[in-house]
Structure formats: C-alpha cells, structure tokens
Design a protein around this motif. Sequence first.
Motif, PDB file in Angstrom:
ATOM      1  N   LEU A  25       0.732  -1.351  -0.259  1.00 52.21           N
ATOM      2  CA  LEU A  25      -0.041  -0.110   0.190  1.00 52.21           C
ATOM      3  C   LEU A  25       0.823   1.342   0.228  1.00 52.21           C
ATOM      4  CD1 LEU A  25      -2.698  -1.043   2.822  1.00 52.21           C
ATOM      5  CD2 LEU A  25      -3.136  -0.555   0.126  1.00 52.21           C
ATOM      6  N   THR A  26       2.116   1.083   0.909  1.00 51.76           N
ATOM      7  CA  THR A  26       2.714   2.534   1.009  1.00 51.76           C
ATOM      8  C   THR A  26       3.545   2.560  -0.368  1.00 51.76           C
ATOM      9  OG1 THR A  26       3.093   2.006   3.297  1.00 51.76           O
ATOM     10  CG2 THR A  26       4.640   3.511   2.196  1.00 51.76           C
ATOM     11  N   MET A  27       4.126   1.417  -1.037  1.00 52.53           N
ATOM     12  CA  MET A  27       4.944   1.647  -2.386  1.00 52.53           C
ATOM     13  C   MET A  27       3.898   2.002  -3.524  1.00 52.53           C
ATOM     14  SD  MET A  27       6.907  -1.913  -2.127  1.00 52.53           S
ATOM     15  CE  MET A  27       8.079  -1.632  -3.678  1.00 52.53           C
ATOM     16  N   LYS A  28       2.826   1.790  -3.546  1.00 49.46           N
ATOM     17  CA  LYS A  28       1.922   2.115  -4.563  1.00 49.46           C
ATOM     18  C   LYS A  28       1.073   3.408  -4.202  1.00 49.46           C
ATOM     19  CE  LYS A  28       1.411  -0.230  -7.930  1.00 49.46           C
ATOM     20  NZ  LYS A  28       2.080   0.000  -8.841  1.00 49.46           N
ATOM     21  N   THR A  60      15.778  -5.056  -1.418  1.00 51.64           N
ATOM     22  CA  THR A  60      16.927  -4.215  -1.951  1.00 51.64           C
ATOM     23  C   THR A  60      18.026  -5.009  -2.268  1.00 51.64           C
ATOM     24  OG1 THR A  60      17.878  -3.684   0.293  1.00 51.64           O
ATOM     25  CG2 THR A  60      16.308  -2.159  -0.708  1.00 51.64           C
ATOM     26  N   TYR A  61      18.551  -5.656  -1.523  1.00 55.27           N
ATOM     27  CA  TYR A  61      19.819  -6.628  -1.854  1.00 55.27           C
ATOM     28  C   TYR A  61      19.349  -7.761  -2.931  1.00 55.27           C
ATOM     29  CZ  TYR A  61      18.476 -10.814   0.836  1.00 55.27           C
ATOM     30  OH  TYR A  61      18.138 -11.956   1.307  1.00 55.27           O
ATOM     31  N   GLN A  62      20.566  -7.966  -3.655  1.00 59.46           N
ATOM     32  CA  GLN A  62      20.556  -8.945  -4.807  1.00 59.46           C
ATOM     33  C   GLN A  62      20.430 -10.420  -4.483  1.00 59.46           C
ATOM     34  OE1 GLN A  62      20.740  -7.928  -8.049  1.00 59.46           O
ATOM     35  NE2 GLN A  62      20.563  -5.813  -7.433  1.00 59.46           N
ATOM     36  N   PRO A  63      19.435 -10.926  -5.383  1.00 69.18           N
ATOM     37  CA  PRO A  63      19.135 -12.513  -4.799  1.00 69.18           C
ATOM     38  C   PRO A  63      20.126 -13.426  -5.141  1.00 69.18           C
ATOM     39  CG  PRO A  63      18.082 -11.831  -6.869  1.00 69.18           C
ATOM     40  CD  PRO A  63      18.810 -10.704  -6.323  1.00 69.18           C
ATOM     41  N   SER A  75       8.297 -12.120 -11.875  1.00 73.31           N
ATOM     42  CA  SER A  75       8.876 -11.127 -12.959  1.00 73.31           C
ATOM     43  C   SER A  75       7.855 -11.260 -14.005  1.00 73.31           C
ATOM     44  CB  SER A  75      10.275 -11.297 -13.291  1.00 73.31           C
ATOM     45  OG  SER A  75      11.145 -11.030 -12.142  1.00 73.31           O
ATOM     46  N   HIS A  76       6.987 -12.454 -14.354  1.00 72.09           N
ATOM     47  CA  HIS A  76       6.197 -12.550 -15.375  1.00 72.09           C
ATOM     48  C   HIS A  76       4.976 -11.676 -15.573  1.00 72.09           C
ATOM     49  CE1 HIS A  76       3.964 -14.833 -18.285  1.00 72.09           C
ATOM     50  NE2 HIS A  76       4.904 -15.278 -18.682  1.00 72.09           N
ATOM     51  N   ARG A  77       4.683 -11.550 -16.650  1.00 70.27           N
ATOM     52  CA  ARG A  77       3.508 -10.478 -16.960  1.00 70.27           C
ATOM     53  C   ARG A  77       2.255 -11.053 -16.290  1.00 70.27           C
ATOM     54  NH1 ARG A  77       1.653  -9.994 -23.046  1.00 70.27           N
ATOM     55  NH2 ARG A  77       0.702 -11.776 -22.212  1.00 70.27           N
ATOM     56  N   VAL A  78       1.986 -12.504 -16.327  1.00 68.13           N
ATOM     57  CA  VAL A  78       0.628 -12.862 -15.489  1.00 68.13           C
ATOM     58  C   VAL A  78       0.668 -12.509 -14.140  1.00 68.13           C
ATOM     59  CG1 VAL A  78      -0.242 -15.097 -14.697  1.00 68.13           C
ATOM     60  CG2 VAL A  78       1.082 -14.923 -16.993  1.00 68.13           C
ATOM     61  N   PHE A  79       1.755 -12.294 -13.417  1.00 64.31           N
ATOM     62  CA  PHE A  79       1.935 -11.745 -11.903  1.00 64.31           C
ATOM     63  C   PHE A  79       2.251 -10.109 -12.012  1.00 64.31           C
ATOM     64  CE2 PHE A  79       2.911 -16.304 -11.927  1.00 64.31           C
ATOM     65  CZ  PHE A  79       1.717 -16.794 -10.964  1.00 64.31           C
ATOM     66  N   PHE A  80       1.879  -9.637 -12.992  1.00 65.31           N
ATOM     67  CA  PHE A  80       1.896  -8.135 -13.061  1.00 65.31           C
ATOM     68  C   PHE A  80       3.381  -7.572 -12.797  1.00 65.31           C
ATOM     69  CE2 PHE A  80      -2.253  -9.179 -11.928  1.00 65.31           C
ATOM     70  CZ  PHE A  80      -3.173  -8.474 -12.951  1.00 65.31           C
ATOM     71  N   GLU A  81       4.368  -8.288 -12.955  1.00 64.32           N
ATOM     72  CA  GLU A  81       5.831  -8.080 -12.975  1.00 64.32           C
ATOM     73  C   GLU A  81       6.056  -7.601 -11.614  1.00 64.32           C
ATOM     74  OE1 GLU A  81       6.329  -5.866 -16.408  1.00 64.32           O
ATOM     75  OE2 GLU A  81       6.701  -7.777 -17.688  1.00 64.32           O
ATOM     76  N   VAL A  82       5.496  -8.018 -10.492  1.00 60.37           N
ATOM     77  CA  VAL A  82       5.664  -7.137  -9.397  1.00 60.37           C
ATOM     78  C   VAL A  82       7.236  -7.232  -8.780  1.00 60.37           C
ATOM     79  CG1 VAL A  82       3.320  -7.327  -8.564  1.00 60.37           C
ATOM     80  CG2 VAL A  82       4.883  -9.346  -7.966  1.00 60.37           C
ATOM     81  N   ALA A  83       8.066  -8.341  -9.210  1.00 59.79           N
ATOM     82  CA  ALA A  83       9.342  -8.627  -8.858  1.00 59.79           C
ATOM     83  C   ALA A  83      10.237  -7.611  -9.350  1.00 59.79           C
ATOM     84  CB  ALA A  83       9.739  -9.936  -8.996  1.00 59.79           C
ATOM     85  N   LYS A  84       9.820  -6.902 -10.222  1.00 62.19           N
ATOM     86  CA  LYS A  84      10.767  -5.970 -10.885  1.00 62.19           C
ATOM     87  C   LYS A  84      10.370  -4.514 -10.589  1.00 62.19           C
ATOM     88  CE  LYS A  84      10.812  -8.232 -15.525  1.00 62.19           C
ATOM     89  NZ  LYS A  84      10.373  -8.047 -17.029  1.00 62.19           N
ATOM     90  N   MET A  85       9.422  -4.447  -9.533  1.00 58.10           N
ATOM     91  CA  MET A  85       9.238  -3.228  -8.806  1.00 58.10           C
ATOM     92  C   MET A  85      10.592  -2.737  -8.108  1.00 58.10           C
ATOM     93  SD  MET A  85       5.606  -3.207  -7.492  1.00 58.10           S
ATOM     94  CE  MET A  85       5.580  -1.558  -6.755  1.00 58.10           C
ATOM     95  N   THR A  86      10.686  -1.427  -7.996  1.00 55.17           N
ATOM     96  CA  THR A  86      11.917  -0.934  -7.330  1.00 55.17           C
ATOM     97  C   THR A  86      11.398  -0.872  -5.783  1.00 55.17           C
ATOM     98  OG1 THR A  86      11.460   1.287  -7.847  1.00 55.17           O
ATOM     99  CG2 THR A  86      13.143   0.000  -8.990  1.00 55.17           C
TER     100      THR A  86
END
Length: 99
Positions: A25-28, A60-63, A75-86
């Motif tokens: 909620l805060t991020m968006k 924040t840290y690299q996986p 990161s897939h479009r089906v899941f709205f690419e939420v893993a790509k959010m900063t």
Amino acid sequence: MTLQEYDYVQERPSKLAASSLLLALTMKNLGGWTPTLEYYSGYCAQDLHPLVKRLNFLLTYQPCDKLKAVRTKYSHRVFFEVAKMTPMDMMKLEEKLKS
C-alpha cells in the motif's frame, strides 16, 4: 521471498502478510493502514513498522543465483511483474510510515 530467508522463520504468517500488505500500500501510494485493516488483521500499524522496514530491505539486496525461482516467477507478466518493482528508499519509507 521470506520463505527463503531464515531470519523470518520466527515471524507469524499473519504478521508477515499484514506487513507485506502495508508495504505494498505504501509503495503504490494507495493509502495507509485503516481502522478496518487493523480490526480484521489484529495488528496496528505501529506494530508492523519494524517488519515493513525489514521486508523493504529484503527487496533491496541482490538475490542469490541459486534462489531465483520466486523472483523469476513474479517477474512474469501474468503476475504483473511485481518482482521488477523498485523498493522504496528507506528514508521515504520512514516518512510515509510516520504520517
């Protein structure tokens, strides 16, 4: 992502879910923790703040190369690419959580 991290084992699943929702909620910029959310979750916003900060730090840290299945899946479009959010800047997150 917390399933892959030993540091989060001691946290209640309900508290992890509530903290994740507050972070989202805060991020968006979708508002804050409402009395309705507090009533149904059983957590007040102040109780969730430390865990919200830890979750944001986790983003924040690299996986590790060996543990990338969750990040790849979300990161897939089906899941709205939420893993790509900063992730949020920690100072901005602090300000938003205080307000």
